[in-house]
Design a protein around this motif. Sequence first.
Motif, PDB file in Angstrom:
ATOM      1  N   PHE A  34     -11.173   9.634  15.484  1.00  0.00           N
ATOM      2  CA  PHE A  34     -10.028  10.069  15.404  1.00  0.00           C
ATOM      3  C   PHE A  34      -8.925   9.226  15.557  1.00  0.00           C
ATOM      4  O   PHE A  34      -8.221   9.575  14.519  1.00  0.00           O
ATOM      5  CB  PHE A  34      -9.949  10.984  17.267  1.00  0.00           C
ATOM      6  N   PHE A  35      -9.023   7.755  16.166  1.00  0.00           N
ATOM      7  CA  PHE A  35      -7.488   7.109  16.391  1.00  0.00           C
ATOM      8  C   PHE A  35      -8.066   6.205  14.425  1.00  0.00           C
ATOM      9  O   PHE A  35      -7.309   5.357  14.579  1.00  0.00           O
ATOM     10  CB  PHE A  35      -8.177   6.399  17.546  1.00  0.00           C
ATOM     11  N   HIS A  36      -9.539   6.272  14.312  1.00  0.00           N
ATOM     12  CA  HIS A  36      -9.044   5.222  12.823  1.00  0.00           C
ATOM     13  C   HIS A  36      -8.257   5.961  12.132  1.00  0.00           C
ATOM     14  O   HIS A  36      -8.111   5.169  11.908  1.00  0.00           O
ATOM     15  CB  HIS A  36     -10.555   5.187  11.870  1.00  0.00           C
ATOM     16  N   CYS A  70      -1.133  -1.365  16.310  1.00  0.00           N
ATOM     17  CA  CYS A  70      -3.054  -0.741  17.074  1.00  0.00           C
ATOM     18  C   CYS A  70      -3.887   0.263  15.719  1.00  0.00           C
ATOM     19  O   CYS A  70      -4.999  -0.620  16.264  1.00  0.00           O
ATOM     20  CB  CYS A  70      -1.563   0.729  17.712  1.00  0.00           C
ATOM     21  N   ASP A  71      -2.914  -0.167  15.016  1.00  0.00           N
ATOM     22  CA  ASP A  71      -3.909   0.447  13.378  1.00  0.00           C
ATOM     23  C   ASP A  71      -4.706  -0.643  13.204  1.00  0.00           C
ATOM     24  O   ASP A  71      -6.479  -0.789  13.041  1.00  0.00           O
ATOM     25  CB  ASP A  71      -3.265   0.996  12.884  1.00  0.00           C
ATOM     26  N   PHE A  72      -4.317  -1.697  12.590  1.00  0.00           N
ATOM     27  CA  PHE A  72      -5.258  -3.316  12.866  1.00  0.00           C
ATOM     28  C   PHE A  72      -6.334  -3.200  13.590  1.00  0.00           C
ATOM     29  O   PHE A  72      -7.310  -3.971  13.736  1.00  0.00           O
ATOM     30  CB  PHE A  72      -4.112  -4.016  11.823  1.00  0.00           C
ATOM     31  N   TRP A  73      -5.783  -3.529  15.326  1.00  0.00           N
ATOM     32  CA  TRP A  73      -6.823  -3.660  16.184  1.00  0.00           C
ATOM     33  C   TRP A  73      -8.058  -2.977  16.068  1.00  0.00           C
ATOM     34  O   TRP A  73      -8.536  -3.078  16.080  1.00  0.00           O
ATOM     35  CB  TRP A  73      -5.773  -3.718  17.197  1.00  0.00           C
ATOM     36  N   ALA A  74      -7.167  -1.386  16.268  1.00  0.00           N
ATOM     37  CA  ALA A  74      -8.739  -0.378  16.177  1.00  0.00           C
ATOM     38  C   ALA A  74      -9.279  -0.450  15.016  1.00  0.00           C
ATOM     39  O   ALA A  74     -10.790  -0.448  15.418  1.00  0.00           O
ATOM     40  CB  ALA A  74      -7.940   0.695  16.296  1.00  0.00           C
ATOM     41  N   VAL A  75      -9.227  -0.327  14.090  1.00  0.00           N
ATOM     42  CA  VAL A  75     -10.244  -1.057  12.794  1.00  0.00           C
ATOM     43  C   VAL A  75     -10.571  -2.511  12.764  1.00  0.00           C
ATOM     44  O   VAL A  75     -11.852  -2.282  12.632  1.00  0.00           O
ATOM     45  CB  VAL A  75      -9.159  -0.027  11.767  1.00  0.00           C
ATOM     46  N   ARG A 121     -17.615   8.360   5.457  1.00  0.00           N
ATOM     47  CA  ARG A 121     -17.035   8.710   4.532  1.00  0.00           C
ATOM     48  C   ARG A 121     -15.258   8.288   5.073  1.00  0.00           C
ATOM     49  O   ARG A 121     -14.236   8.334   4.391  1.00  0.00           O
ATOM     50  CB  ARG A 121     -17.296   9.930   3.983  1.00  0.00           C
ATOM     51  N   ILE A 122     -15.147   8.248   6.893  1.00  0.00           N
ATOM     52  CA  ILE A 122     -14.171   9.084   7.410  1.00  0.00           C
ATOM     53  C   ILE A 122     -13.665   7.593   7.020  1.00  0.00           C
ATOM     54  O   ILE A 122     -12.050   7.607   6.628  1.00  0.00           O
ATOM     55  CB  ILE A 122     -13.947   9.761   8.193  1.00  0.00           C
ATOM     56  N   PHE A 123     -14.265   6.570   7.364  1.00  0.00           N
ATOM     57  CA  PHE A 123     -13.484   5.241   7.262  1.00  0.00           C
ATOM     58  C   PHE A 123     -13.113   5.105   6.631  1.00  0.00           C
ATOM     59  O   PHE A 123     -12.174   4.288   6.012  1.00  0.00           O
ATOM     60  CB  PHE A 123     -14.637   4.459   7.691  1.00  0.00           C
ATOM     61  N   TRP A 124     -14.694   4.617   4.979  1.00  0.00           N
ATOM     62  CA  TRP A 124     -13.842   4.655   3.789  1.00  0.00           C
ATOM     63  C   TRP A 124     -12.673   5.138   3.292  1.00  0.00           C
ATOM     64  O   TRP A 124     -11.486   4.343   2.695  1.00  0.00           O
ATOM     65  CB  TRP A 124     -15.172   4.042   2.682  1.00  0.00           C
ATOM     66  N   LEU A 125     -12.957   6.460   3.408  1.00  0.00           N
ATOM     67  CA  LEU A 125     -11.113   6.814   2.557  1.00  0.00           C
ATOM     68  C   LEU A 125     -10.354   6.702   3.424  1.00  0.00           C
ATOM     69  O   LEU A 125      -9.374   6.070   3.066  1.00  0.00           O
ATOM     70  CB  LEU A 125     -11.824   8.443   2.779  1.00  0.00           C
ATOM     71  N   GLY A 126     -10.407   6.949   4.636  1.00  0.00           N
ATOM     72  CA  GLY A 126      -9.308   6.293   5.541  1.00  0.00           C
ATOM     73  C   GLY A 126      -8.436   5.021   4.937  1.00  0.00           C
ATOM     74  O   GLY A 126      -7.366   4.230   4.969  1.00  0.00           O
ATOM     75  N   LEU A 127      -9.935   4.064   5.012  1.00  0.00           N
ATOM     76  CA  LEU A 127      -9.590   2.424   4.554  1.00  0.00           C
ATOM     77  C   LEU A 127      -8.735   2.004   3.423  1.00  0.00           C
ATOM     78  O   LEU A 127      -7.886   1.231   2.663  1.00  0.00           O
ATOM     79  CB  LEU A 127     -10.602   1.623   4.690  1.00  0.00           C
ATOM     80  N   ILE A 128      -9.001   2.418   2.744  1.00  0.00           N
ATOM     81  CA  ILE A 128      -8.289   2.270   0.689  1.00  0.00           C
ATOM     82  C   ILE A 128      -7.415   3.553   0.750  1.00  0.00           C
ATOM     83  O   ILE A 128      -6.010   3.318   0.130  1.00  0.00           O
ATOM     84  CB  ILE A 128      -9.534   2.947   0.025  1.00  0.00           C
ATOM     85  N   ILE A 129      -7.342   4.764   1.040  1.00  0.00           N
ATOM     86  CA  ILE A 129      -5.757   5.960   0.504  1.00  0.00           C
ATOM     87  C   ILE A 129      -4.766   5.114   1.686  1.00  0.00           C
ATOM     88  O   ILE A 129      -4.028   5.575   1.197  1.00  0.00           O
ATOM     89  CB  ILE A 129      -6.729   7.313   0.776  1.00  0.00           C
ATOM     90  N   GLN A 160      -3.300  -3.367   6.490  1.00  0.00           N
ATOM     91  CA  GLN A 160      -3.410  -2.538   5.827  1.00  0.00           C
ATOM     92  C   GLN A 160      -4.198  -2.899   4.906  1.00  0.00           C
ATOM     93  O   GLN A 160      -5.718  -2.453   4.785  1.00  0.00           O
ATOM     94  CB  GLN A 160      -3.037  -1.069   5.765  1.00  0.00           C
ATOM     95  N   GLY A 161      -3.640  -3.300   4.208  1.00  0.00           N
ATOM     96  CA  GLY A 161      -4.505  -4.339   2.891  1.00  0.00           C
ATOM     97  C   GLY A 161      -4.910  -5.297   4.094  1.00  0.00           C
ATOM     98  O   GLY A 161      -6.122  -5.642   3.136  1.00  0.00           O
ATOM     99  N   ALA A 162      -5.213  -6.253   4.760  1.00  0.00           N
ATOM    100  CA  ALA A 162      -6.038  -6.973   4.751  1.00  0.00           C
ATOM    101  C   ALA A 162      -7.384  -6.509   5.849  1.00  0.00           C
ATOM    102  O   ALA A 162      -7.851  -7.324   5.813  1.00  0.00           O
ATOM    103  CB  ALA A 162      -4.873  -8.205   6.463  1.00  0.00           C
ATOM    104  N   ASN A 163      -7.071  -5.447   6.473  1.00  0.00           N
ATOM    105  CA  ASN A 163      -8.063  -4.927   6.452  1.00  0.00           C
ATOM    106  C   ASN A 163      -9.127  -3.957   5.463  1.00  0.00           C
ATOM    107  O   ASN A 163     -10.477  -4.500   5.641  1.00  0.00           O
ATOM    108  CB  ASN A 163      -8.116  -3.090   7.666  1.00  0.00           C
ATOM    109  N   LEU A 164      -8.441  -4.100   4.943  1.00  0.00           N
ATOM    110  CA  LEU A 164      -9.314  -3.552   3.310  1.00  0.00           C
ATOM    111  C   LEU A 164      -9.970  -4.605   2.790  1.00  0.00           C
ATOM    112  O   LEU A 164     -11.316  -4.621   2.285  1.00  0.00           O
ATOM    113  CB  LEU A 164      -8.088  -2.930   2.868  1.00  0.00           C
ATOM    114  N   TYR A 165      -9.223  -5.568   2.272  1.00  0.00           N
ATOM    115  CA  TYR A 165      -9.685  -6.756   2.094  1.00  0.00           C
ATOM    116  C   TYR A 165     -10.873  -7.387   2.436  1.00  0.00           C
ATOM    117  O   TYR A 165     -12.390  -7.504   2.539  1.00  0.00           O
ATOM    118  CB  TYR A 165      -9.009  -7.987   2.251  1.00  0.00           C
TER     119      TYR A 165
END
Length: 193
Positions: A34-36, A70-75, A121-129, A160-165
């Motif tokens: 949920f928080f992701h 908060c998103d950066f830290w949580a992810v 799937r949830i993790f990667w879709l949220g991380l990319i989209i 969000q790009g830093a987390n994706l990378y």
Amino acid sequence: DSSDDIEDVSLFDADDDVSRRSKKSKIRHPVASFFHLFFRVSAIIVYLLCELLTSSFIACMVTIILLLSCDFWAVKNVTGRLMVGLRWWNQVDDDGRSHWVFEARKVSAQGSKTSSEAESRIFWLGLIICPMIWVILAFSALFSFRVKWLAVVVMGVVLQGANLYGYIRCKVGSRKNLTSMATNYLGKQFLRQ
């Protein structure tokens, strides 16, 4: 990059207990899932609806930056570990040299993964989209000459790009350099055609 360290270490002490569970597509960490998505989607929604709700740019900007932080830290610190078993960080040694460390959870003795397919799937879709949406919003702000909003959108792209990378490096970085991996993939696609 020669200064990158890639380690394959266990992230949790309870790997044996988790690996005994069946590998179903159910969500094992619903709060993390949920928080992701919550912070990511909330930042985008606040950005899109901000001018309709209030005329205060500062209040909107602070709210969006807080949600993105908060998103950066949580992810980076929670959902990546729980949902897919990956984590990354920067470490400075005694000489002052910076080393990036990318970790992946070890495969259990039975050879099964400990994360569910649905969570992955949830993790990667949220991380990319979501970073893709921020890039679209950046071009929109640039071409509509909304310069004050461009700084907010760039923060969304950067965080969000830093987390994706970082997570892409965790996932594939231990096998190959990302550039050589992309070159090999494109070469194989070219040869197939």
